[in-house]
Design a protein around this motif. Structure first.
Motif, PDB file in Angstrom:
ATOM      1  N   ASP A   1       0.830  -1.214   0.000  1.00 19.80           N
ATOM      2  CA  ASP A   1       0.000   0.000   0.000  1.00 19.80           C
ATOM      3  C   ASP A   1       0.859   1.257   0.000  1.00 19.80           C
ATOM      4  OD1 ASP A   1      -2.596  -0.909  -0.187  1.00 19.80           O
ATOM      5  OD2 ASP A   1      -2.813  -1.197   1.963  1.00 19.80           O
ATOM      6  N   ILE A   2       1.854   1.268   0.895  1.00 20.37           N
ATOM      7  CA  ILE A   2       2.734   2.435   1.000  1.00 20.37           C
ATOM      8  C   ILE A   2       3.528   2.618  -0.284  1.00 20.37           C
ATOM      9  CG2 ILE A   2       4.728   3.379   2.228  1.00 20.37           C
ATOM     10  CD1 ILE A   2       3.677   1.899   4.733  1.00 20.37           C
ATOM     11  N   LEU A   3       4.064   1.506  -0.803  1.00 17.81           N
ATOM     12  CA  LEU A   3       4.859   1.574  -2.028  1.00 17.81           C
ATOM     13  C   LEU A   3       4.025   2.107  -3.190  1.00 17.81           C
ATOM     14  CD1 LEU A   3       7.537   0.895  -3.490  1.00 17.81           C
ATOM     15  CD2 LEU A   3       6.587  -1.377  -3.948  1.00 17.81           C
ATOM     16  N   ALA A   4       2.819   1.572  -3.347  1.00 21.91           N
ATOM     17  CA  ALA A   4       1.960   2.011  -4.443  1.00 21.91           C
ATOM     18  C   ALA A   4       1.625   3.487  -4.315  1.00 21.91           C
ATOM     19  CB  ALA A   4       0.680   1.167  -4.469  1.00 21.91           C
ATOM     20  N   HIS A   5       1.312   3.917  -3.096  1.00 28.43           N
ATOM     21  CA  HIS A   5       0.963   5.326  -2.874  1.00 28.43           C
ATOM     22  C   HIS A   5       2.156   6.231  -3.166  1.00 28.43           C
ATOM     23  CE1 HIS A   5       0.521   8.994  -0.377  1.00 28.43           C
ATOM     24  NE2 HIS A   5      -0.750   8.907  -0.748  1.00 28.43           N
ATOM     25  N   ASP A   6       3.332   5.858  -2.640  1.00 28.95           N
ATOM     26  CA  ASP A   6       4.511   6.700  -2.795  1.00 28.95           C
ATOM     27  C   ASP A   6       5.030   6.724  -4.229  1.00 28.95           C
ATOM     28  OD1 ASP A   6       4.323   7.245  -0.149  1.00 28.95           O
ATOM     29  OD2 ASP A   6       6.036   6.040   0.494  1.00 28.95           O
ATOM     30  N   LEU A   7       4.755   5.685  -5.003  1.00 27.17           N
ATOM     31  CA  LEU A   7       5.185   5.679  -6.401  1.00 27.17           C
ATOM     32  C   LEU A   7       4.182   6.379  -7.309  1.00 27.17           C
ATOM     33  CD1 LEU A   7       6.659   2.076  -6.864  1.00 27.17           C
ATOM     34  CD2 LEU A   7       7.904   4.233  -6.727  1.00 27.17           C
ATOM     35  N   ARG A   8       2.894   6.250  -6.997  1.00 30.22           N
ATOM     36  CA  ARG A   8       1.884   6.863  -7.859  1.00 30.22           C
ATOM     37  C   ARG A   8       1.951   8.391  -7.820  1.00 30.22           C
ATOM     38  NH1 ARG A   8      -2.025   2.475  -6.188  1.00 30.22           N
ATOM     39  NH2 ARG A   8      -2.265   1.129  -8.008  1.00 30.22           N
ATOM     40  N   ASN A   9       2.268   8.946  -6.663  1.00 25.96           N
ATOM     41  CA  ASN A   9       2.328  10.405  -6.563  1.00 25.96           C
ATOM     42  C   ASN A   9       3.386  11.011  -7.480  1.00 25.96           C
ATOM     43  OD1 ASN A   9       0.192  10.628  -4.799  1.00 25.96           O
ATOM     44  ND2 ASN A   9       1.463  10.655  -2.958  1.00 25.96           N
TER      45      ASN A   9
END
Length: 344
Positions: free
Chosen positions: A137-145
């Protein structure tokens, strides 16, 4: 006969499992020595004890429900914690109804097994999966931004001028987005669990085909094929298989189009029924030098723009259904993925 009975008792006393017999009032009437040793109780103290007497208060409701299940169905299995001479132990407890010839209930018998190690392993695995889920979840959020910011700047640059370099950047951004989505799907706890019901496979496959960039490829479907599956997960499976076929089929030696002229991107994909279930095959160049088992491992991709997670997700979804999948070669030399739906 008396000697045989004594030998049976001696044999039961050698077991690591607890053996118990309760009467129709759920009072303990027979047991092996293992029960004495685990609870440091004499035969006189054990006589007449109830099942809940051995276990922690938090498990009493589960044991009571298991006793009701024995009466209603004739058997049960339940797990419960107990404080023993060997420490806190998680027991798996079985129960089978005992009856007279006329069906009158006479009690029940069963075995208690120490499953503490298994329970601890399952708990640790659950915690690891939870942490992996949180990390994804954190990885996806931090990469999508930052990817969204990069896409915004790319669109501004394209408004000023278009070039092959900017197109390549756009392709790379799209691939990054797919990698993020695939990692999230592959790591999300419960995301690939399957709720089975009769599903029209051709209809699900057709819907999956519509959501994939096919670049002129063609899909052939069976007239009728119904299997027990989770429609949403099955669609995800087909999307990954179709995307894999199109990406790898771009160098097909047998391309075709409606007008008979060849095109680099045209590949034919077929969904076919088999004796064991179904298969998806294409007329592309096949899986090449990639090992047919390793091809399902995460990160393995034979296409320059592949994420390496597509076939891993395919296998995971298949296994969630209780199916097996194997990669092989189609009659035209392309890739073929066969799904065996038969129970193991």
């Amino acid at each position: 006969m008396a000697g045989d009975g004594r030998r049976l008792e001696q044999a039961l006393d050698t077991l690591d499992e607890v053996v118990y017999v309760y009467d129709e009032s759920f009072r303990l009437v027979h047991w092996n020595q293992r029960l004495n040793d685990l609870f440091d109780l004499s035969d006189a103290e054990l006589e007449g004890m109830r099942p809940t007497d051995f276990f922690e208060d938090g498990d009493h409701a589960g044991i009571a429900a298991a006793l009701e299940e024995i009466v209603e169905t004739g058997e049960t299995v339940v797990e419960a914690w107990a404080q023993t001479t060997e420490g806190r132990v998680r027991f798996e407890l079985t129960g089978r109804l005992l009856t007279d010839d006329d069906g009158t209930m006479r009690g029940f018998a069963g075995i208690g097994r120490d499953v503490t190690d298994r329970h601890e392993r399952e708990w640790l695995l659950s915690r690891q999966n939870q942490r992996l889920d949180e990390f994804a979840d954190i990885l996806a959020h931090d990469l999508r931004n930052p990817l969204a910011v990069a896409n915004g700047h790319l669109e501004l640059a394209r408004q000023e001028r278009e070039s092959d370099a900017l197109s390549a950047v756009g392709d790379a951004h799209r691939r990054m987005g797919r990698i993020i989505d695939d990692i999230r799907t592959a790591t999300q706890t419960g995301a690939l669990a399957a709720t089975l019901e009769p599903v029209d496979v051709a209809a699900v496959a057709a819907a999956a085909w519509e959501s994939v960039e096919t670049h002129g490829a063609r899909l052939d479907l069976p007239e009728a094929l119904t299997v027990d599956a989770d429609a949403q997960r099955l669609r995800r499976l087909f999307e990954n298989l179709f995307r894999n076929a199109v990406e790898h089929g771009s160098t097909s030696n047998s391309p075709w189009t409606d007008d008979g002229e060849t095109t680099e991107r045209a590949v034919r994909v077929r969904l076919v029924e088999t004796d064991a279930g179904f298969a998806v095959e294409d007329d592309g160049p096949g899986i090449g030098s990639v090992d047919s088992e390793r091809i399902f491992d995460p990160g393995v991709s034979g296409a320059t723009d592949g994420t390496g997670f597509g076939l891993y997700i395919v296998r995971t979804i298949a296994e969630a259904h209780g199916w097996t999948v194997r990669a092989t070669e189609s009659e035209t030399g392309g890739a073929r993925f066969e799904f065996d739906l038969r129970p193991s």
